[in-house]
Design a protein around this motif. Structure first.
Motif, short mmCIF file in Angstrom:
data_model
loop_
_atom_site.label_atom_id
_atom_site.label_comp_id
_atom_site.label_asym_id
_atom_site.label_seq_id
_atom_site.Cartn_x
_atom_site.Cartn_y
_atom_site.Cartn_z
N LEU A 158 0.86 -1.18 0.00
CA LEU A 158 0.00 0.00 0.00
C LEU A 158 0.90 1.24 0.00
O LEU A 158 1.86 1.31 0.77
N ASP B 186 1.20 5.37 0.37
CA ASP B 186 0.56 6.58 0.87
C ASP B 186 1.31 7.79 0.30
O ASP B 186 2.51 7.96 0.52
N LYS C 79 -4.11 7.16 -1.42
CA LYS C 79 -3.61 5.78 -1.36
C LYS C 79 -3.58 5.15 -2.74
O LYS C 79 -4.52 5.29 -3.53
N GLY D 102 -1.99 1.43 -4.92
CA GLY D 102 -1.57 0.05 -4.74
C GLY D 102 -0.42 -0.32 -5.66
O GLY D 102 -0.33 0.18 -6.79
N ARG E 100 -7.43 -7.22 -2.23
CA ARG E 100 -7.02 -6.76 -0.91
C ARG E 100 -6.70 -5.27 -0.91
O ARG E 100 -7.00 -4.54 0.04
N LEU E 101 -6.06 -4.80 -2.00
CA LEU E 101 -5.74 -3.38 -2.12
C LEU E 101 -7.01 -2.54 -2.26
O LEU E 101 -7.12 -1.43 -1.72
N GLU F 209 -9.79 -3.06 -0.90
CA GLU F 209 -10.40 -2.91 0.42
C GLU F 209 -9.86 -1.68 1.15
O GLU F 209 -10.49 -1.17 2.08
N LYS F 210 -8.68 -1.21 0.73
CA LYS F 210 -8.07 -0.02 1.34
C LYS F 210 -8.41 1.25 0.54
O LYS F 210 -7.83 2.31 0.77
N ASN F 211 -9.34 1.10 -0.43
CA ASN F 211 -9.83 2.25 -1.21
C ASN F 211 -8.71 2.99 -1.96
O ASN F 211 -8.57 4.21 -1.86
N ILE F 212 -7.94 2.24 -2.71
CA ILE F 212 -6.83 2.84 -3.47
C ILE F 212 -7.37 3.66 -4.63
O ILE F 212 -8.44 3.39 -5.18
N LEU G 285 -0.23 -5.00 3.70
CA LEU G 285 -1.67 -5.11 3.90
C LEU G 285 -1.96 -5.90 5.17
O LEU G 285 -1.10 -6.64 5.65
N PRO G 286 -3.17 -5.77 5.74
CA PRO G 286 -3.50 -6.44 7.01
C PRO G 286 -3.22 -7.94 7.04
O PRO G 286 -2.70 -8.45 8.04
#
Length: 709
Positions: free
Chosen positions: A359, A361, A366, A368, A397-398, A400-403, A655-656
């Protein structure tokens, strides 16, 4: 594609079966005649672009073969070449007639000349060398003429031995100097004593080299002759002698031990052509593609062994070793500098060859990143694990982090499974063609994505470099043709647009009296983009070109001998991406940024310096001049070390799901920490993120009613 390959191979097999490839005895001449007859037939019937075997072909094979026998012109006399030239236009006839006269002549003459040199070098190393003389050595062997007398041959070998000794003498002086500076207790030796030691090292290295060559027999040299013939068709067509075939099978099995690098022999040099992701050489970050291995030293030995001119498998046997042991390689770097690198041997960690994500920043936005080292798949069960499934998981998965954008990093990716390429392309487009594959004298087969759903419909950047090849080029080309992504990287990718198949030559024998004949790797197909152009030779030209270390040196398909040409076929039927980008505006913004980026300017300067260094072919043999040049190079290398000091304002994190794995696996944590630290220094990733941001600013991204997977 598989169907067309099977039809092709069946056709060749039927043709071979109808011919009389029946061995008569187990003698080498009969074996060699059978081998050359069988290989020439298979090349004619199965090669994608079979050449006419005529006088022009004969002349080319002649030149390649003589160069392969004596690339540095240290054995043959000009009188030998004059005698050999009588066969320059006859090799094609000898292939048809299964006539081995030319091979036998060259093999016998080489054996004689090698023995003459073996009787020479010991005498030349008896007396001390004078390193105060103004003298140079020319290593432009291509332009070097053959000697005309024994006196000239003696002089040529004198220079070679002196230069080798000078290098070792300098190293020994430096080691003694460092011992004094570090207050290490060691015997203080005179310059004369160190020169004598250096001469002894040269003598030992030459003796070991000839010990290796003494193990070569007529079969080994006949393989050189055969490969001079088959490589005239293209650089990827290659004959594997039985033991080479066994080694190839082992390398394809996925079990990789040693330093984790793929080596290739070109003339007398052993070059690193691939650093395997996850291997010890990759983890140490001290070895790169293009480095030439000059010497190999074991941790329990005092002096290194020169592998210049050594057979590839003998060099590999010195470099490989048990897990945990150390090997010291003397490398000639891409920039021409000489450096010793210590590597602890290990087993390649396959996990590091798989897709991984991070991820990014950037000031609150954000993005990916998915890094894909190769297009892999499980040979036993494709659905158990493959690159397409893994890339899709990482993207989900990326998401899910709203990239806001996605980077697919294909740098140094040499290719792999074609099926995974088609499936990965399908993650970014609706149904449609991804690549065209054409076999000899057949219609192109269009490989398509048949799933209308899309995993990622947002801004996309594909990152490539000169070492992105084959399957990597297919994915980058498809995304470029659909106008789906911006391709960032080198001026062009590697340019390998061909497909090879391995043919076991023994399967067509009616009996096995001659023993194992080995195998032929032969080019049978060619890749074409959906727009009809081939990826062969030209590769994929980046939309946004960024300078790198390889910008001005020969490293791609176009720089190989006898590459197949670029051509084009009719385009496939495909629709451009619905949310078209303003390429011109995005590329222009990127160019403006790069022009103002001091880091990229420094990389460009370094690339030009590397190219200039590689063009230097004359070297001084006066010690003071030699020492001065090394110091100047070291100062320049130190200057360019500022490249590694760069840090972007990007922040990278796992990622988590990976964080939970790291809590149980500290080794994985260290690997990801190192990866993220390197990404912070990566100006190319920084520009990729900038381009993603530009796509957002220049265009309004609509979903167009697309249903995500």
């Amino acid at each position: 594609m598989k169907k067309s390959v099977i039809i092709l191979l069946l056709g060749v097999m039927a043709g071979v079966a109808s011919c009389s490839f029946t061995p008569k005895s187990d003698s080498d001449p009969d074996r060699n005649k059978l081998l050359i007859d069988l290989i020439s037939f298979v090349l004619e019937k199965a090669h994608f672009d079979a050449r006419k075997i005529d006088d022009s072909f004969s002349k080319e094979v002649f030149e390649d073969y003589i160069e392969a026998l004596d690339p540095q012109k240290r054995y043959f006399y000009d009188s030998d070449i004059v005698e050999f030239k009588k066969y320059e236009n006859l090799i094609d006839d000898q292939i048809r007639d299964k006539d081995l006269t030319f091979f036998n002549l060259t093999y016998d003459r080489l054996s004689m000349r090698v023995n003459e040199v073996k009787a020479l070098y010991g005498d030349l190393l008896k007396k001390p060398f004078d390193f105060n003389e103004e003298e140079t050595i020319d290593t432009d062997y291509e332009k070097l003429s053959y000697v005309s007398s024994k006196r000239e041959m003696r002089k040529r070998w004198y220079k070679r031995l002196k230069f080798s000794t000078l290098s070792t003498y300098y190293d020994k002086l430096e080691e003694q100097k460092q011992d004094k500076e570090n207050k290490v207790k060691s015997e203080d030796k005179t310059d004369a004593e160190l020169e004598e030691e250096a001469r002894e090292v040269t003598k030992t290295s030459i003796k070991e080299y000839f010990d290796f060559t003494d193990d070569l027999d007529a079969k080994d040299w006949f393989s050189v002759y055969i490969n001079s013939i088959v490589e005239s068709f293209d650089p990827h067509t290659f004959y594997f002698a039985p033991k080479d075939k066994d080694r190839f099978d082992i390398s394809m099995s996925g079990k990789l031990e040693g330093i984790g690098a793929r080596l290739q022999k070109k003339n007398e040099n052993i070059k690193i052509v691939e650093v395997i992701s996850g291997g010890p050489a990759w983890r140490g970050e001290e070895v790169e593609v293009g480095d030439i291995i000059l010497k190999v030293k074991q941790e329990d030995e005092e002096e290194p062994v020169s592998i210049v001119g050594m057979r590839l498998d003998d060099a590999v046997s010195l470099i490989k070793g048990p897990k945990g042991t150390k090997v010291i390689l003397t490398l000639r770097r891409v920039d021409g500098s000489i450096e010793n690198v210590e590597i602890t041997r290990d087993v390649v960690e396959l996990e590091e060859t798989y897709a991984k994500s991070s991820l990014i920043d950037r000031g609150g936005s954000k993005f990916g990143l998915v890094n894909l080292p190769k297009f892999y798949f499980n040979m036993d069960d494709y659905n158990q694990r493959n690159a397409a499934l893994d890339v899709e998981k990482e993207i989900e998965r990326l998401k899910e982090k709203n990239i806001d954008g996605l980077v697919i990093d294909l740098r140094n990716n040499g290719g792999g499974s074609l099926k995974t390429v088609v499936e990965i392309a399908g993650l970014f487009i609706k149904k449609g063609p991804v690549v065209q594959v054409k076999a000899k004298e057949s219609k192109p087969q269009v490989l398509k994505d048949t799933d209308a759903s899309i995993t990622w419909d947002g801004p996309l950047v594909i990152m490539v470099n000169e070492l992105s090849a084959s399957a990597s080029e297919i994915l980058a080309a498809a995304m470029q043709d659909y106008r789906r992504a911006i391709v960032i990287g080198s001026k062009q990718t590697y340019g390998k647009g061909t497909v090879q198949n391995i043919m076991d030559l023994n399967r067509w024998l009616r009996s096995s009296d001659v023993g194992d004949l080995g195998a032929l790797k032969i080019t049978t197909q060619k890749f074409y983009r959906v727009n009809g152009g081939s990826t062969q030779l030209e590769g994929v030209k980046s939309d946004v070109v960024v300078p790198d270390r390889y910008s001005y040196i020969d490293i791609g398909e176009k720089d190989q001998d006898n590459p197949l040409p670029w051509d084009k076929i009719a385009p496939a039927n495909y629709d451009l991406w619905s949310n078209l980008m303003d390429y011109k505006a995005i590329v222009e913004k990127s160019k403006q940024r790069m022009a103002e980026n001091s880091q990229l300017q420094l990389i460009e300067e370094n690339a030009k310096w590397v190219a200039d260094r590689r063009n230097i072919l004359k070297f001084p043999m006066k010690f003071s001049t030699y020492k001065n040049e090394i110091e100047q190079n070291e100062n320049k290398i130190e200057y360019f070390e500022k490249i590694d000091e760069y840090k972007s304002n990007l922040k990278f994190s796992s990622l988590p799901y990976e964080i939970s794995l790291i809590e149980k696996d500290s080794v994985l944590g260290e690997k990801r920490k190192r990866w993220h630290e390197n990404l912070v220094k990566d100006v190319y990733i920084e520009e990729a993120v900038n381009v993603l941001r530009d796509i957002q600013l220049v265009h309004h991204n609509s979903t167009s009613g697309i249903i995500n997977k």
